[in-house]
Design a protein around this motif. Structure first.
Motif, short mmCIF file in Angstrom:
data_model
loop_
_atom_site.label_atom_id
_atom_site.label_comp_id
_atom_site.label_asym_id
_atom_site.label_seq_id
_atom_site.Cartn_x
_atom_site.Cartn_y
_atom_site.Cartn_z
N UNK A 66 -10.09 -5.24 1.87
CA UNK A 66 -9.88 -5.57 0.45
C UNK A 66 -8.49 -5.24 -0.05
N UNK A 67 -7.85 -4.24 0.56
CA UNK A 67 -6.52 -3.84 0.09
C UNK A 67 -5.39 -4.40 0.97
N UNK A 68 -5.71 -5.42 1.75
CA UNK A 68 -4.68 -6.09 2.55
C UNK A 68 -3.72 -6.84 1.64
N UNK A 69 -2.45 -6.85 2.03
CA UNK A 69 -1.43 -7.52 1.21
C UNK A 69 -1.72 -8.99 0.97
N UNK A 71 -13.81 -5.26 -5.02
CA UNK A 71 -15.13 -5.55 -4.45
C UNK A 71 -15.40 -4.73 -3.19
N UNK A 72 -15.01 -3.47 -3.26
CA UNK A 72 -15.25 -2.58 -2.13
C UNK A 72 -16.03 -1.37 -2.60
N UNK A 106 -11.95 0.01 -7.28
CA UNK A 106 -12.28 -0.34 -5.89
C UNK A 106 -13.55 -1.19 -5.86
N UNK A 107 -14.48 -0.77 -6.66
CA UNK A 107 -15.78 -1.44 -6.72
C UNK A 107 -15.69 -2.80 -7.41
N UNK A 155 -6.46 9.25 -9.63
CA UNK A 155 -7.24 9.16 -10.86
C UNK A 155 -8.59 8.61 -10.40
N UNK A 156 -9.64 9.34 -10.66
CA UNK A 156 -10.95 8.96 -10.13
C UNK A 156 -11.46 7.61 -10.63
N UNK A 157 -10.82 7.09 -11.68
CA UNK A 157 -11.22 5.77 -12.16
C UNK A 157 -10.93 4.70 -11.11
#
Ligand SMILES: [Zn+2]
Length: 286
Positions: free
Chosen positions: A235-238, A152-153, A147-148, A140-142
């Motif tokens: 940013x997506x690290x557990x 904060x990526x 992410x932003x 889903x492009x949202x």
């Protein structure tokens, strides 16, 4: 990333005009469940014959097409992910052929709200995912906004990293690595199978890095792109996500790896550009 005017992929499946109606009616995570219950009830009253369900039941997400009104930003984003997908097709076709293997393309499904995949029903809260059973990446492009804002990526190459990570799972699927992991984890405890999951995920990060290596070689990277991807990987690290959501991290429950690990494996792939350095399953230095 310099992407304007480059080839878009023919393997993008745009389902944004065919929303799964559970999303519209339920309006939340419970929506899918609600629809399922209604359908079962209808079926039960109708004598329990599934073939009696009219084709326009709420579960049939192809039934009612609405014209999806995309914003200019969404239009551009859809084009961007299509170019990224096309670049992954080119890179992986080349890399597979040097190993005398054939790369078959995954499809990329664009959806809004909810989607039905061969792996089950999913909502945008799931985040982008790859389903090995139908060999499709769902997004889903949202998520770009999430992410932003939430992670904060920001940046286009952060999004490119996300797509190439999912395509990395497709590569693992074609190479038989996913099957191997599934059979190896069958009788393991949860924390043990989590360790396999981390190795699988870090390898997908590595493969995303390998892809970025070739994008860089084609001179398509712009100032700050590499940093955007590294920042997104971190940013997506557990550990980061768990600390943000619950205040502390539980390493046994990690399924994707720490921020440091994700960043490091992506960068490792980026510098090497080969499949060889990515054996996350046989290393003490994960
Ligand atoms: Zn993954």
């Amino acid at each position: 990333m310099k992407w304007q005017g480059r080839r878009t992929s023919t393997n993008v499946e745009d389902r944004r005009s065919f929303p799964v109606r559970g999303a519209a009616i339920g309006g939340g995570v419970g929506g899918g469940i609600l629809i399922l219950v209604i359908t079962l009830v209808l079926t039960y009253c109708g004598g329990g014959d599934l073939s009696q369900i009219p084709t326009n039941t709420p579960l049939d997400n192809q039934a009612v097409a609405t014209t999806y009104q995309e914003t200019q930003q969404e239009k551009e984003l859809a084009q961007f992910v299509s170019v990224v997908l096309a670049e992954t097709e080119d890179v992986w076709t080349e890399l597979f052929s040097t190993n005398n293997q054939t790369y078959s393309y995954p499809a990329l499904v664009l959806y809004t709200g909810y989607v039905e995949s061969a792996c089950g029903m999913a909502g945008s809260a799931t985040g982008p995912f790859y389903c090995p059973s139908d060999q499709k990446v769902y997004i889903d492009l949202s998520f770009y906004k999430e992410l932003q804002d939430r992670f904060q990526a920001p940046g286009d190459f952060a999004m490119a990293y996300v797509i190439s990570h999912e395509v990395g799972h497709h590569v693992q699927n074609l190479l038989g690595i996913m099957d191997e992991v599934t059979s190896n984890t069958q009788n393991l405890s949860e924390s043990e199978s989590n360790q396999y999951s981390v190795r699988l995920e870090l390898q997908a990060d590595y493969l995303a890095g390998v892809w970025a290596h070739y994008v860089n070689r084609m001179n398509l990277l712009e100032q700050g792109d590499l940093e955007e991807a590294l920042n997104a990987a971190s940013a997506v690290g557990d550990d980061r996500i768990q600390k943000q959501s619950q205040g502390y991290a539980v390493p046994d429950s990690f399924t994707h790896g720490t921020s440091e690990q994700r960043q490091r494996w992506f960068y490792k792939g980026f510098t090497s550009g080969t499949l060889e350095g990515g054996d996350t399953f046989n290393t003490d230095n994960l």
